[in-house]
Scaffold this motif. Structure first.
Motif, PDB file in Angstrom:
ATOM      1  N   ASP A 136       0.940  -7.646 -10.216  1.00 16.69           N
ATOM      2  CA  ASP A 136       0.027  -8.364  -9.333  1.00 16.69           C
ATOM      3  C   ASP A 136       0.516  -8.321  -7.896  1.00 16.69           C
ATOM      4  O   ASP A 136       1.663  -7.982  -7.612  1.00 16.69           O
ATOM      5  N   LEU A 137      -0.410  -8.629  -6.998  1.00 21.64           N
ATOM      6  CA  LEU A 137      -0.073  -8.782  -5.591  1.00 21.64           C
ATOM      7  C   LEU A 137      -0.460 -10.191  -5.178  1.00 21.64           C
ATOM      8  O   LEU A 137      -1.419 -10.765  -5.703  1.00 21.64           O
ATOM      9  N   ARG A 138       0.321 -10.737  -4.235  1.00 21.48           N
ATOM     10  CA  ARG A 138       0.142 -12.127  -3.835  1.00 21.48           C
ATOM     11  C   ARG A 138       0.180 -12.270  -2.324  1.00 21.48           C
ATOM     12  O   ARG A 138       0.981 -11.641  -1.656  1.00 21.48           O
ATOM     13  N   ILE A 139      -0.700 -13.119  -1.845  1.00 19.17           N
ATOM     14  CA  ILE A 139      -0.703 -13.519  -0.444  1.00 19.17           C
ATOM     15  C   ILE A 139      -0.744 -15.054  -0.434  1.00 19.17           C
ATOM     16  O   ILE A 139      -1.627 -15.639  -1.063  1.00 19.17           O
ATOM     17  N   VAL A 213      -4.398 -13.995  -5.329  1.00 17.82           N
ATOM     18  CA  VAL A 213      -3.661 -13.247  -6.342  1.00 17.82           C
ATOM     19  C   VAL A 213      -4.606 -12.209  -6.942  1.00 17.82           C
ATOM     20  O   VAL A 213      -5.712 -12.547  -7.377  1.00 17.82           O
ATOM     21  N   VAL A 214      -4.177 -10.967  -6.951  1.00 23.24           N
ATOM     22  CA  VAL A 214      -4.934  -9.885  -7.579  1.00 23.24           C
ATOM     23  C   VAL A 214      -4.041  -9.271  -8.654  1.00 23.24           C
ATOM     24  O   VAL A 214      -2.925  -8.843  -8.355  1.00 23.24           O
ATOM     25  N   THR A 215      -4.535  -9.235  -9.882  1.00 22.60           N
ATOM     26  CA  THR A 215      -3.743  -8.767 -11.011  1.00 22.60           C
ATOM     27  C   THR A 215      -4.376  -7.526 -11.613  1.00 22.60           C
ATOM     28  O   THR A 215      -5.571  -7.520 -11.930  1.00 22.60           O
ATOM     29  N   ALA A 216      -3.566  -6.481 -11.774  1.00 19.43           N
ATOM     30  CA  ALA A 216      -4.057  -5.258 -12.417  1.00 19.43           C
ATOM     31  C   ALA A 216      -4.452  -5.567 -13.853  1.00 19.43           C
ATOM     32  O   ALA A 216      -3.836  -6.404 -14.522  1.00 19.43           O
ATOM     33  N   TYR A 255       1.970  -9.213   2.205  1.00 17.87           N
ATOM     34  CA  TYR A 255       1.652  -9.443   0.804  1.00 17.87           C
ATOM     35  C   TYR A 255       2.819  -8.961  -0.053  1.00 17.87           C
ATOM     36  O   TYR A 255       3.612  -8.121   0.370  1.00 17.87           O
ATOM     37  N   ARG A 256       2.910  -9.521  -1.238  1.00 15.88           N
ATOM     38  CA  ARG A 256       3.952  -9.113  -2.178  1.00 15.88           C
ATOM     39  C   ARG A 256       3.288  -8.333  -3.300  1.00 15.88           C
ATOM     40  O   ARG A 256       2.489  -8.884  -4.059  1.00 15.88           O
ATOM     41  N   VAL A 260       7.920  -6.010  -4.208  1.00 15.59           N
ATOM     42  CA  VAL A 260       8.098  -5.505  -2.840  1.00 15.59           C
ATOM     43  C   VAL A 260       7.172  -6.246  -1.882  1.00 15.59           C
ATOM     44  O   VAL A 260       5.971  -6.371  -2.146  1.00 15.59           O
ATOM     45  N   VAL A 261       7.730  -6.739  -0.774  1.00 10.05           N
ATOM     46  CA  VAL A 261       6.933  -7.363   0.271  1.00 10.05           C
ATOM     47  C   VAL A 261       6.541  -6.296   1.288  1.00 10.05           C
ATOM     48  O   VAL A 261       7.398  -5.533   1.760  1.00 10.05           O
ATOM     49  N   ALA A 262       5.260  -6.223   1.613  1.00  9.64           N
ATOM     50  CA  ALA A 262       4.747  -5.195   2.523  1.00  9.64           C
ATOM     51  C   ALA A 262       3.952  -5.849   3.645  1.00  9.64           C
ATOM     52  O   ALA A 262       3.547  -6.999   3.569  1.00  9.64           O
ATOM     53  N   GLY A 263       3.708  -5.071   4.698  1.00  7.05           N
ATOM     54  CA  GLY A 263       2.957  -5.549   5.843  1.00  7.05           C
ATOM     55  C   GLY A 263       3.860  -5.717   7.045  1.00  7.05           C
ATOM     56  O   GLY A 263       5.020  -5.307   7.025  1.00  7.05           O
ATOM     57  N   PRO A 264       3.338  -6.277   8.131  1.00 10.23           N
ATOM     58  CA  PRO A 264       1.992  -6.863   8.224  1.00 10.23           C
ATOM     59  C   PRO A 264       0.906  -5.809   8.386  1.00 10.23           C
ATOM     60  O   PRO A 264       1.133  -4.743   8.946  1.00 10.23           O
ATOM     61  N   VAL A 265      -0.279  -6.134   7.856  1.00  5.19           N
ATOM     62  CA  VAL A 265      -1.459  -5.292   7.998  1.00  5.19           C
ATOM     63  C   VAL A 265      -2.632  -6.188   8.369  1.00  5.19           C
ATOM     64  O   VAL A 265      -2.576  -7.406   8.211  1.00  5.19           O
TER      65      VAL A 265
END
Length: 283
Positions: A136-139, A213-216, A255-256, A260-265
Motif C-alpha cells: 500500500d501507499l500512504r499519505i 491509503v491505496v492498497t494493491a 507519500y510512503r 520507501v518514502v517518495a516525493g515531494p510531488v
C-alpha cells in the motif's frame, strides 16, 4: 533436474551484515532441497546484473522488504515480471511487507515455502514514474519523529568504543533522561488534496484530508482506496472505493510506498496491473 529445482539465491548485503546466522540457515535449507547458485551483490547494480543473468533458475531473494521491492522493481523495469516467479526469505528488521503478503516469518519456514510452496499471482500498482507498490501507499508518510528516533539510535551506536565520545554520549543521555519541557509535537496537519478514482473526484482541494491509503489488490484488478476527511467535532466517515486508476494532486506532498518514502510531488497517478507478478507462498 527441472527449472523449479534450480535456484538463484541473491543475498542482500544488508541481510548479510545484520543477521548472518539467518542467512546461513536459509542457505542450508535451500541447498538441501534444490540446486542452488548463490549471488552476493555489493549494491543495486550488482543486484540488477544478477537478476538479468539468472537464466531459467527461480529467483530467491534473501533480505528485507527493501530487497523485495528492489527485485520486483528491477524485474518490472526490465519488463520481465510476467515470466518470473519470485521467492523471498525475509531477513532483517523490515519484514512488514513480506508478512502482509503471506510470506512466513523465520528463515526455516520461509525457505521451506520456497521449496514446497506454489506461485500466487498478485496485482501491482505502477505509478507514472514507473515506480511500483506491492502492498500500500500512504499519505502522509511515517512521521519524522519515528524516523528521528531510528537515526539517533544509529548515530549513538557508532561512538561505542571511543572513550572521549563515550563521555559526550553519557552527557547526552543525562540530558535525555531529564523530564521533557516542551509540548508533544502535534499530529499531521490535514492536507488539501484532490483524490480521483477512475476519473471520479472523491475529495477536492476545498476538503482537507487527514490521510489517504491505496492498497494493491490480491489479483482482482482493483485497488482499495480509503480517504479520511478532516473533521471538526464528530469524526467524519472515511470514503472507501475500489478503482483501477488513482490520481492524487495538490500542493507538494510526500507519500510512503511500502517501505520507501517518495516525493515531494504535485501529482501522481497509480494504475493497477492485474496479476502482474508472482510470489511463491505456502500451499
Amino acid at each position: 533436474m527441472s527449472a523449479r529445482d534450480q535456484l538463484l539465491v541473491v543475498i542482500d548485503p544488508v541481510a548479510r551484515r545484520t543477521d548472518g546466522e539467518s542467512v546461513r540457515i536459509a542457505r542450508d535449507v535451500l541447498g538441501a532441497g534444490a540446486a542452488v547458485r548463490v549471488c552476493l551483490p555489493d549494491g543495486p547494480e550488482d543486484f540488477a546484473k544478477a537478476l538479468a543473468r539468472r537464466g531459467a533458475r527461480r529467483l530467491v531473494v534473501v533480505g528485507d522488504d527493501r530487497a523485495l521491492l528492489r527485485a520486483v522493481g528491477t524485474l518490472h523495469r526490465e519488463r520481465d515480471l510476467a515470466g518470473s516467479a519470485l521467492s523471498v526469505v525475509p531477513v532483517g528488521a523490515a519484514q512488514t511487507l513480506a508478512r502482509s503478503l503471506g510470506v512466513p516469518s523465520g528463515a526455516v519456514a520461509a525457505a521451506r515455502a520456497v521449496l514446497e510452496g506454489a506461485e500466487r499471482r498478485l496485482d501491482l500498482l505502477v505509478d507514472d514514474s514507473d515506480g511500483v507498490v506491492l502492498g500500500d501507499l500512504r499519505i502522509p508518510p511515517v512521521g519524522a519523529a519515528e524516523a528521528g528516533d531510528g537515526s539517533l539510535a544509529a548515530a549513538t551506536s557508532t561512538v561505542e568504543g571511543h572513550a572521549w565520545l563515550r563521555t559526550c554520549q553519557s552527557f547526552v543521555r543525562t540530558l535525555a533522561a531529564r523530564p521533557a519541557r516542551v509540548a508533544t509535537p502535534p499530529g499531521p496537519v490535514p492536507a488539501r488534496l484532490r483524490v480521483e478514482a477512475d476519473g471520479v473526484t472523491l475529495v477536492d482541494l476545498d476538503q482537507p484530508v487527514e490521510g489517504v491509503v491505496v492498497t494493491a489488490g490480491d489479483g482482482g484488478g482493483l485497488a482499495q482506496v480509503e480517504v479520511r476527511p478532516s473533521s471538526v467535532g464528530a469524526e467524519a466517515a472515511p470514503l472507501r472505493v475500489r478503482a483501477r486508476t488513482v490520481t492524487i494532486s495538490g500542493a507538494d506532498f510526500r507519500y510512503r510506498a511500502d517501505a520507501v518514502v517518495a516525493g515531494p510531488v504535485r501529482t501522481r497517478t497509480w494504475t493497477v496491473r492485474p496479476r502482474a507478478w508472482g510470489l511463491t507462498l505456502p500451499r
